[in-house]
Scaffold this motif. Sequence first.
Motif, short mmCIF file in Angstrom:
data_model
loop_
_atom_site.label_atom_id
_atom_site.label_comp_id
_atom_site.label_asym_id
_atom_site.label_seq_id
_atom_site.Cartn_x
_atom_site.Cartn_y
_atom_site.Cartn_z
N GLY A 173 -8.84 74.86 39.88
CA GLY A 173 -9.07 76.36 39.59
C GLY A 173 -10.30 76.81 40.47
O GLY A 173 -11.05 77.60 39.99
N ALA A 174 -10.36 76.36 41.65
CA ALA A 174 -11.26 76.86 42.75
C ALA A 174 -11.38 78.28 43.13
O ALA A 174 -12.58 78.97 43.03
N LYS A 175 -10.25 79.02 43.08
CA LYS A 175 -10.28 80.52 43.26
C LYS A 175 -10.91 81.28 42.04
O LYS A 175 -11.74 82.04 42.15
N ASN A 176 -10.80 80.80 40.59
CA ASN A 176 -11.32 81.41 39.72
C ASN A 176 -12.99 81.15 39.67
O ASN A 176 -13.62 81.77 39.10
N GLU A 210 -18.43 87.43 39.92
CA GLU A 210 -18.84 88.43 38.83
C GLU A 210 -20.07 88.47 38.71
O GLU A 210 -20.81 89.35 38.24
N ILE A 211 -20.73 87.23 38.41
CA ILE A 211 -22.19 87.05 38.30
C ILE A 211 -23.07 87.57 39.42
O ILE A 211 -23.91 88.38 39.08
N LEU A 212 -22.61 87.27 40.46
CA LEU A 212 -23.48 88.17 41.67
C LEU A 212 -23.30 89.78 41.58
O LEU A 212 -24.28 90.42 42.03
N ALA A 230 -19.85 94.66 42.99
CA ALA A 230 -19.15 95.25 41.86
C ALA A 230 -17.96 96.03 42.22
O ALA A 230 -16.89 96.09 41.69
N LYS A 231 -18.21 96.88 43.31
CA LYS A 231 -17.09 97.83 43.70
C LYS A 231 -16.03 96.96 44.15
O LYS A 231 -14.83 97.43 44.11
#
Length: 155
Positions: free
Chosen positions: A116-119, A126-128, A136-137
């Motif tokens: 699951g490397a893409k996830n 998401e964290i960054l 975020a955009k």
Amino acid sequence: MKVGVIMGSTSDLPVMQAALDTLEQFGVEVDKRVISAHRAPHALMEWAESAQQRGISIIIAGAGGAAHLAGVIAGLTQLPVIGVPIRSKTLDGLDSLLSIVQMPAGIPVATVAVDGAKNAALLAIEILALHSNELAKQLSDFRRQQTEKVLNTVI
């Protein structure tokens, strides 16, 4: 913001390439390495302990078989570590998954699905994105495009 992407062997690269491609798609800087937890433990220790000083915010670690890479790194740094279990020939990746997900209390490793490397990359993004309006955009646009693609699928 930089993400460290590390794998235990060059044989892990075909799976980990999905993380590298996804991070590149979002314009996230990457420090990629191949360092075995078992064959080069001193080099791994040096890399992990200095990761934050080198500007790395999150580490994605992919390994198969015994798959101790993510756990060892998590024990050496306070940075978030995301483990990617790589499918193995012997137990179809179950050994890798269990090696990464069964960490002792106090040394967490976020773990994605086998291969699951893409996830893993998306979780890092998401964290960054918590500290980057631009990221975020991009993430919001990515999610919207995924939804549109599904809704526009004709069967």
